[in-house]
Design an enzyme around this catalytic site. Structure first.
Site, PDB file in Angstrom:
ATOM      1  CG  ASP A  13      11.264  -4.330 -15.361  1.00  0.00           C
ATOM      2  OD1 ASP A  13      10.847  -5.017 -15.108  1.00  0.00           O
ATOM      3  OD2 ASP A  13      10.567  -3.275 -14.552  1.00  0.00           O
ATOM      4  CE  LYS A  16      17.223  -7.669 -17.461  1.00  0.00           C
ATOM      5  NZ  LYS A  16      15.834  -6.663 -17.003  1.00  0.00           N
ATOM      6  N   GLY A  40      11.848  -9.935 -12.793  1.00  0.00           N
ATOM      7  CA  GLY A  40      10.369 -10.896 -12.962  1.00  0.00           C
ATOM      8  C   GLY A  40      10.969 -10.342 -14.593  1.00  0.00           C
ATOM      9  CG  HIS A  41      13.468 -11.855 -16.328  1.00  0.00           C
ATOM     10  ND1 HIS A  41      15.198 -11.942 -15.988  1.00  0.00           N
ATOM     11  CD2 HIS A  41      14.255 -10.959 -15.901  1.00  0.00           C
ATOM     12  CE1 HIS A  41      16.184 -11.138 -15.760  1.00  0.00           C
ATOM     13  NE2 HIS A  41      15.351 -10.462 -15.499  1.00  0.00           N
ATOM     14  CD  GLN A 224      17.838  -6.587 -10.354  1.00  0.00           C
ATOM     15  OE1 GLN A 224      19.182  -7.659 -10.096  1.00  0.00           O
ATOM     16  NE2 GLN A 224      16.569  -7.773 -10.878  1.00  0.00           N
TER      17      GLN A 224
END
Ligand code: GDP
Ligand code: IMO
Ligand code: MG
Length: 423
Positions: A13, A16, A40-41, A224
């Site tokens: 988080d 990225k 989750g981007h 990650q």
């Protein structure tokens, strides 16, 4: 042409998604190489927020190829949801997306095993995202998995049924109560598989090889963070893939000597979601402020993220393992208003001061030693030029650059695409 990598240096988080979106203009191909819908981007542009889980963060740019590599694990149901959202905003993904035939599939029963495994661990649970990541990679290394390429064969349903039956026996083995309706889950799964089958499957290592030969530029997007790496992270509180630079080689079929730049991305402080050790974690008002101002809630699970000061010992470790060539610091804006800002520069480990990241970073062994910096009051969110940043922030940045011996190329001052300062 060479391949550049963008990787998280902390526990995920870091931002990225935002930076991949910002950098996409410079590349022909954006490729995910590991992880799956545990990621989750978040991307923010034109006043709208988009969250991607499996699809590479270059998807909003026309004329770019977005490739899901062999190292990724795909849940067709989540993938289909992502596609639906892209359709809603008018993204034409059909031509621009490629999926490796060698990527493994997350089955509904993988998610169930993840859930019962976590439940059976009680207080010792990993705090997994419950997306079936661990069980799917276990089947991959155990040589039982089902791959995207299998969907093109006539007997894949037989393969599916055998594996799902085996999984059900494993679920019973756990002896914990979990309510689920496999029939419903399978209905949804098979419908999503039908959608997946309309996309372009490819031998992606061959595609990437030819792309390099033809001078196409490639950006590999990590998921990650380095401290969640299966080998180098805070095991067992990690994910099940290699999140570090080497993962891009195995997850895409890229040779090590074709990698050029490694962009290491980190927050100006630290966050972690899920269980596991976190030496600089704060349980006071400062930690609460970081969480509130930084809106530190998981993009995949909505859980609150634990917050703490920047940990330079851990950061140095991550830079070494990844061979980082450029640093990118995110969320500097969140620290505006703190009188004092701290960086952990060494650990007191079993009574001795150390500067390396040891085998065991559990809190009973470790006490962080901090260096304090003056804070800044300025709102950074409208800043566009590095020279206009407050003096104390520049000092903070140059300290990090000097200690890591790596230059800073981006300072991010807000979630929007535009809130990005190139140094
Ligand atoms: P990723 O998993 O590394 O892509 O990061 P996430 O999207 O899970 O989390 C990063 C969060 O921080 C998202 O909500 C972003 O919109 C937000 N964000 C990214 N960069 C910045 C920044 O510089 N400042 C602030 N305030 N928020 C940011
Ligand atoms: P992005 O790509 C932050 C964490 C989970 C849990 C551990 C194992 O958005 O940075 P898993 O579901 O992988 O078995 O969970 O890893 N985790 C993440 N934390 N960001 C992520 O991805 C994460 N993906 C997994 O919270 O502690
Ligand atoms: Mg995330």
């Amino acid at each position: 042409m060479s391949v550049d990598l963008l990787l998280g240096l902390q526990w995920g988080d870091e931002g990225k998604g935002k930076i991949v979106d910002v950098l996409t203009a410079k590349y022909d191909i954006i490729a995910r190489f590991q992880g799956g819908p545990n990621a989750g981007h978040t991307l923010v542009f034109n006043g709208r927020k988009h969250v991607l889980h499996t699809i590479p963060s270059g998807i909003f740019h026309e004329g770019k190829i977005n490739l899901v590599g062999n190292g990724v694990v795909i849940d067709p149901v989540i993938f289909k949801n992502e596609l639906d959202k892209l359709e809603e905003v008018g993204v034409d993904y059909k031509k621009s997306m490629l999926i490796s035939r060698k990527a493994h599939l997350i089955l509904p029963t993988h998610r169930i095993i993840d859930a019962v495994s976590e439940k059976s661990k009680g207080k010792k649970k990993i705090g997994s995202t419950l997306k079936g990541i661990g069980p799917t990679y276990m089947d991959k290394t155990g040589r039982n998995g089902i791959r995207v390429g299998d969907l093109e064969s006539d007997n894949w349903l037989e393969k599916y049924r055998n594996l799902a039956n085996k999984h059900q026996k494993m679920v019973n083995f756990y002896d914990v109560d979990l309510e689920y309706n496999l029939e419903e889950l399978e209905k949804e799964f098979f419908a999503a598989v039908d959608v997946l089958k309309t996309l372009n499957f490819t031998d992606s290592e061959e595609y990437i090889f030819n792309a390099q030969k033809n001078n196409k530029s490639i950006l590999a997007e990590g998921a990650q963070g380095s401290l969640l790496d299966i080998d180098f992270g805070t095991y067992p509180y990690v994910t099940s893939s290699n999140t570090t630079a080497a993962g891009a080689c195995t997850g895409l079929g890229v040779a090590p000597n074709s990698i050029k730049d490694v962009y290491g991305i980190f927050k100006a402080y630290t966050t972690r979601v899920g269980s596991g050790p976190f030496p600089t974690e704060l349980f006071d008002e400062d930690g609460e402020t970081m969480g509130r101002i930084g809106k530190e809630f998981g993009a995949t699970t909505g859980r609150s993220r634990r917050c703490g000061w920047l940990d330079l010992v851990a950061l140095k470790y991550a830079c070494q393992i990844n061979g980082v060539t450029q640093l990118m610091m995110m969320k500097a804006d969140v620290l505006s208003g703190f009188k004092t800002i701290k960086i952990c520069t060494s650990y007191l480990y079993k009574g001795n001061e150390i500067e390396h990241f040891p085998y065991d970073i559990n809190s009973e062994n470790i006490e962080p030693i901090y260096k304090s910096f003056n804070g800044w009051e300025d709102d950074l969110t409208q800043k566009e030029d590095f020279n206009d940043l407050p003096k104390s922030l520049k000092e903070f940045i140059s300290y990090i650059e000097k200690e890591l011996n790596i230059p800073m190329s981006i300072v991010s001052v807000g979630p929007d695409r535009k809130q990005t300062i190139f140094v």
